[in-house]
Scaffold this active site. Structure first.
Site, mmCIF file in Angstrom:
data_model
loop_
_atom_site.group_PDB
_atom_site.id
_atom_site.type_symbol
_atom_site.label_atom_id
_atom_site.label_comp_id
_atom_site.label_asym_id
_atom_site.label_seq_id
_atom_site.Cartn_x
_atom_site.Cartn_y
_atom_site.Cartn_z
ATOM 1 N N LYS A 27 -33.012 8.617 8.422
ATOM 2 C CA LYS A 27 -34.396 7.227 7.285
ATOM 3 C C LYS A 27 -33.802 6.533 7.457
ATOM 4 C CE LYS A 27 -36.835 11.437 6.406
ATOM 5 N NZ LYS A 27 -37.100 11.811 4.995
ATOM 6 N N ASP B 209 -20.111 4.360 4.670
ATOM 7 C CA ASP B 209 -19.401 5.146 3.630
ATOM 8 C C ASP B 209 -18.124 5.286 4.002
ATOM 9 O OD1 ASP B 209 -19.735 5.094 0.778
ATOM 10 O OD2 ASP B 209 -19.938 7.221 0.923
ATOM 11 N N LYS C 145 -18.759 -0.053 3.313
ATOM 12 C CA LYS C 145 -18.075 -0.228 1.982
ATOM 13 C C LYS C 145 -16.462 0.136 2.606
ATOM 14 C CE LYS C 145 -22.126 1.196 -0.354
ATOM 15 N NZ LYS C 145 -21.658 3.288 -1.597
ATOM 16 N N ASP D 106 -31.940 5.079 0.170
ATOM 17 C CA ASP D 106 -32.931 5.321 -0.659
ATOM 18 C C ASP D 106 -31.126 6.785 -1.938
ATOM 19 O OD1 ASP D 106 -31.054 7.281 1.150
ATOM 20 O OD2 ASP D 106 -32.549 9.316 -0.609
#
Ligand code: IMP
Ligand code: MG
Length: 204
Positions: A54, A114, A142, A170
């Site tokens: 999401k 990530d 990142k 989130d």
């Protein structure tokens, strides 16, 4: 008519934010610029944007509006295998694409890269379906956390190794509706060894 004073006021989400990393204004400016770049790069191509649910919802909606070309949208939802706190690299498809990507120019739209393991799996899977081309556009990256070398063709913002929320991202499924990207107060997640909270992996 509702009396606003009677509407119960929820917890102030912003109070959980240590600092803002990317403001609403910076998001708007960068996404408009990215949309113009993509409109140039994909002029005359059959473009399909694939949003990874999401986390990428806010980004794909704004990005699609900034690309002034005919395009189609499709979505995938994936999760890491096992509810471990670490990204395993083995990814499960929770929702697959609705339509074929054969012969189409695919742009995968991600919230954040990530370790790169999730994206690596998505790329390998979609490559077997014979798209004309496949590229990646991520809102955030990142680089310090990368474990696998994945090609990211378009990056809006490179950020330091901090856990961020907002604009689709989130923690425990909340904070997605904040209009900026911010760093959560560290005391709100208490996972000493692994920097990434467990919940981040259950649904990505
Ligand atoms: P990767 O496989 O390690 O690259 O995992 C990427 C996914 O982990 C992203 O799509 C996010 O859903 C989640 N994630 C990674 N870092 C963060 C963060 O700082 N905040 C929220 N979710 C994150
Ligand atoms: Mg994601």
């Amino acid at each position: 008519m509702h009396d606003l004073d009677e509407v119960p006021v929820g917890r102030d989400l912003r109070a959980d934010i240590d600092h803002i990393l990317v403001s609403e204004e910076e998001l708007n400016a960068k996404i408009s610029e990215m949309g113009r770049q993509l409109a140039k790069d994909y002029a005359d191509k059959d473009l399909i944007l694939i949003g990874v649910l999401k986390g990428a919802i806010m980004f794909i909606v704004d990005l699609a509006r900034a690309i002034e070309l005919p395009l189609t949208l499709d979505f995938m939802a994936v999760a890491s295998y096992g509810a471990s706190t670490k990204t395993s690299g083995i990814v499960r498809i929770l929702k697959d694409l609705d339509s074929s990507i054969e012969g189409k120019h695919v742009l995968i739209v991600e919230d954040i890269i990530d370790s790169g393991l999730t994206l690596n799996y998505i790329l390998e899977t979609l490559q077997t379906r014979n798209p004309a081309s496949i590229r990646v556009c991520s809102l955030l990256s990142k680089p310090a956390r990368r474990r696998v070398d994945v090609p990211i063709d378009y990056i809006c913002f490179e950020i330091p190794d901090e856990f961020v929320v907002g604009y689709g991202l989130d923690f425990n499924q909340i904070y997605r509706n904040l209009p900026f990207v911010g760093v959560l107060k560290p005391e709100l997640y208490t996972e000493p060894a692994e920097h990434k909270p467990a919940s981040a992996n259950e649904e990505i």
